[in-house]
Design a protein around this motif. Structure first.
Motif, PDB file in Angstrom:
ATOM      1  N   GLN A  18       0.849  -1.185   0.000  1.00 41.61           N
ATOM      2  CA  GLN A  18       0.000   0.000   0.000  1.00 41.61           C
ATOM      3  C   GLN A  18       0.885   1.236   0.000  1.00 41.61           C
ATOM      4  OE1 GLN A  18      -2.067  -1.803   3.503  1.00 41.61           O
ATOM      5  NE2 GLN A  18      -3.838  -0.731   2.651  1.00 41.61           N
ATOM      6  N   ILE A  19       0.433   2.275  -0.715  1.00 39.46           N
ATOM      7  CA  ILE A  19       1.216   3.509  -0.779  1.00 39.46           C
ATOM      8  C   ILE A  19       0.399   4.670  -0.230  1.00 39.46           C
ATOM      9  CG2 ILE A  19       2.515   2.662  -2.767  1.00 39.46           C
ATOM     10  CD1 ILE A  19       0.941   4.682  -4.510  1.00 39.46           C
ATOM     11  N   THR A  20       1.100   5.720   0.186  1.00 36.92           N
ATOM     12  CA  THR A  20       0.455   6.929   0.695  1.00 36.92           C
ATOM     13  C   THR A  20       0.915   8.117  -0.141  1.00 36.92           C
ATOM     14  OG1 THR A  20       0.380   6.033   2.937  1.00 36.92           O
ATOM     15  CG2 THR A  20       0.177   8.424   2.708  1.00 36.92           C
ATOM     16  N   VAL A  21      -0.075   8.882  -0.637  1.00 38.54           N
ATOM     17  CA  VAL A  21       0.229  10.077  -1.427  1.00 38.54           C
ATOM     18  C   VAL A  21      -0.501  11.275  -0.835  1.00 38.54           C
ATOM     19  CG1 VAL A  21       0.592   8.768  -3.563  1.00 38.54           C
ATOM     20  CG2 VAL A  21      -1.690   9.685  -3.046  1.00 38.54           C
ATOM     21  N   ALA A  22       0.038  12.473  -1.100  1.00 34.09           N
ATOM     22  CA  ALA A  22      -0.675  13.707  -0.788  1.00 34.09           C
ATOM     23  C   ALA A  22      -1.408  14.154  -2.039  1.00 34.09           C
ATOM     24  CB  ALA A  22       0.291  14.795  -0.333  1.00 34.09           C
ATOM     25  N   CYS A  23      -2.629  14.679  -1.862  1.00 39.04           N
ATOM     26  CA  CYS A  23      -3.429  15.153  -2.990  1.00 39.04           C
ATOM     27  C   CYS A  23      -3.770  16.623  -2.799  1.00 39.04           C
ATOM     28  CB  CYS A  23      -4.722  14.346  -3.091  1.00 39.04           C
ATOM     29  SG  CYS A  23      -4.444  12.569  -3.288  1.00 39.04           S
ATOM     30  N   ASP A  24      -3.966  17.329  -3.918  1.00 42.37           N
ATOM     31  CA  ASP A  24      -4.336  18.741  -3.830  1.00 42.37           C
ATOM     32  C   ASP A  24      -5.855  18.886  -3.824  1.00 42.37           C
ATOM     33  OD1 ASP A  24      -5.334  18.549  -6.389  1.00 42.37           O
ATOM     34  OD2 ASP A  24      -3.760  19.773  -7.314  1.00 42.37           O
ATOM     35  N   GLY A  25      -6.345  20.120  -3.865  1.00 40.27           N
ATOM     36  CA  GLY A  25      -7.771  20.385  -3.779  1.00 40.27           C
ATOM     37  C   GLY A  25      -8.565  19.824  -4.939  1.00 40.27           C
ATOM     38  N   ASN A  26      -7.898  19.532  -6.047  1.00 39.56           N
ATOM     39  CA  ASN A  26      -8.575  18.920  -7.187  1.00 39.56           C
ATOM     40  C   ASN A  26      -8.532  17.401  -7.143  1.00 39.56           C
ATOM     41  OD1 ASN A  26      -9.180  21.426  -8.403  1.00 39.56           O
ATOM     42  ND2 ASN A  26      -7.092  21.544  -9.202  1.00 39.56           N
ATOM     43  N   ARG A  27      -8.089  16.877  -5.992  1.00 40.35           N
ATOM     44  CA  ARG A  27      -8.005  15.429  -5.813  1.00 40.35           C
ATOM     45  C   ARG A  27      -7.095  14.769  -6.835  1.00 40.35           C
ATOM     46  NH1 ARG A  27     -11.136  13.711  -1.767  1.00 40.35           N
ATOM     47  NH2 ARG A  27     -13.082  14.750  -1.261  1.00 40.35           N
ATOM     48  N   VAL A  28      -5.954  15.377  -7.046  1.00 38.15           N
ATOM     49  CA  VAL A  28      -4.917  14.704  -7.831  1.00 38.15           C
ATOM     50  C   VAL A  28      -3.645  14.617  -6.998  1.00 38.15           C
ATOM     51  CG1 VAL A  28      -5.855  15.327 -10.086  1.00 38.15           C
ATOM     52  CG2 VAL A  28      -4.197  16.833  -8.975  1.00 38.15           C
ATOM     53  N   PRO A  29      -2.895  13.520  -7.141  1.00 35.51           N
ATOM     54  CA  PRO A  29      -1.688  13.329  -6.338  1.00 35.51           C
ATOM     55  C   PRO A  29      -0.617  14.360  -6.683  1.00 35.51           C
ATOM     56  CG  PRO A  29      -2.403  11.252  -7.305  1.00 35.51           C
ATOM     57  CD  PRO A  29      -3.180  12.344  -7.980  1.00 35.51           C
ATOM     58  N   VAL A  30       0.014  14.903  -5.632  1.00 35.45           N
ATOM     59  CA  VAL A  30       1.071  15.889  -5.839  1.00 35.45           C
ATOM     60  C   VAL A  30       2.354  15.548  -5.072  1.00 35.45           C
ATOM     61  CG1 VAL A  30      -0.439  17.828  -6.376  1.00 35.45           C
ATOM     62  CG2 VAL A  30       0.105  17.327  -3.976  1.00 35.45           C
ATOM     63  N   HIS A  31       2.327  14.505  -4.276  1.00 39.06           N
ATOM     64  CA  HIS A  31       3.503  14.167  -3.472  1.00 39.06           C
ATOM     65  C   HIS A  31       3.421  12.705  -3.065  1.00 39.06           C
ATOM     66  CE1 HIS A  31       5.999  13.971   0.183  1.00 39.06           C
ATOM     67  NE2 HIS A  31       4.914  13.723   0.875  1.00 39.06           N
ATOM     68  N   PHE A  32       4.560  12.011  -3.114  1.00 37.18           N
ATOM     69  CA  PHE A  32       4.620  10.625  -2.657  1.00 37.18           C
ATOM     70  C   PHE A  32       5.133  10.624  -1.230  1.00 37.18           C
ATOM     71  CE2 PHE A  32       5.965   6.366  -2.050  1.00 37.18           C
ATOM     72  CZ  PHE A  32       5.180   5.599  -2.897  1.00 37.18           C
ATOM     73  N   ASP A  33       4.299  10.142  -0.295  1.00 37.26           N
ATOM     74  CA  ASP A  33       4.671  10.256   1.127  1.00 37.26           C
ATOM     75  C   ASP A  33       5.284   8.978   1.679  1.00 37.26           C
ATOM     76  OD1 ASP A  33       4.566  12.364   3.158  1.00 37.26           O
ATOM     77  OD2 ASP A  33       3.389  10.944   4.340  1.00 37.26           O
ATOM     78  N   ALA A  34       4.775   7.821   1.264  1.00 38.60           N
ATOM     79  CA  ALA A  34       5.307   6.562   1.813  1.00 38.60           C
ATOM     80  C   ALA A  34       4.769   5.392   0.997  1.00 38.60           C
ATOM     81  CB  ALA A  34       4.920   6.381   3.261  1.00 38.60           C
TER      82      ALA A  34
END
Ligand code: DGP
Ligand code: DGP
Length: 121
Positions: free
Chosen positions: A105-121
């Motif tokens: 499983q992966i964790t990403v950060a998303c912006d207000g448009n619900r698109v991934p902008v950062h890979f967290d873990a």
């Protein structure tokens, strides 16, 4: 100018890629995706799943990111990834990476448009 969403795709998406049996995958991809310019990016993950499936992670519940923001989301299912980690002693501009395929499983950060902008873990 590259948007944060485009930057995420450049750094982390390789839907059709398959690192199996290619120990040079990270050496080639980290250079090709421009993460060895100016410095060697020390740790980077590539995801081998369709972009729609990675975008769908953004509709999972919000969780805390490593930087303390709360715009992170964890995938429900395991995803095929490749971990790239700079080899000990590797010095810019000779960026040499370990290539480690994994499924988790992966964790990403998303912006207000619900698109991934950062890979967290
Ligand atoms: P280290 O703390 O040096 O062991 O780095 C591992 C961390 O890096 C771990 O918490 C997961 C994270 N990580 C893995 N892939 C990426 C990536 O592509 N970008 C960022 N920013 N962090 C990543
Ligand atoms: P990476 O972590 O390797 O995916 O780098 C992508 C960019 O995201 C980098 O400039 C740092 C930035 N970033 C780090 N943490 C967060 C976060 O929690 N939210 C957002 N929106 N961006 C973040």
């Amino acid at each position: 100018q590259e948007t944060p969403a485009e930057r995420f795709q450049r750094q982390h998406m390789d839907s059709d890629g398959n690192p199996n049996n290619n120990p040079n995958y990270c050496n080639q991809m980290m250079r090709r995706r421009r993460m060895t310019e100016g410095r060697c990016k020390p740790v980077n993950t590539f995801v081998h799943e369709p972009l729609v499936d990675v975008r769908a992670i953004c509709i999972q519940p919000n969780i805390r990111c490593r930087n303390g923001q709360n715009n992170c989301h964890k995938s429900r299912s395991s995803m095929r990834v490749t971990d790239c980690r700079l080899k000990n002693g590797s010095r810019y501009p000779n960026c040499a990476y370990h290539t480690s395929p994994a499924k988790r499983q992966i964790t990403v950060a998303c912006d207000g448009n619900r698109v991934p902008v950062h890979f967290d873990a």
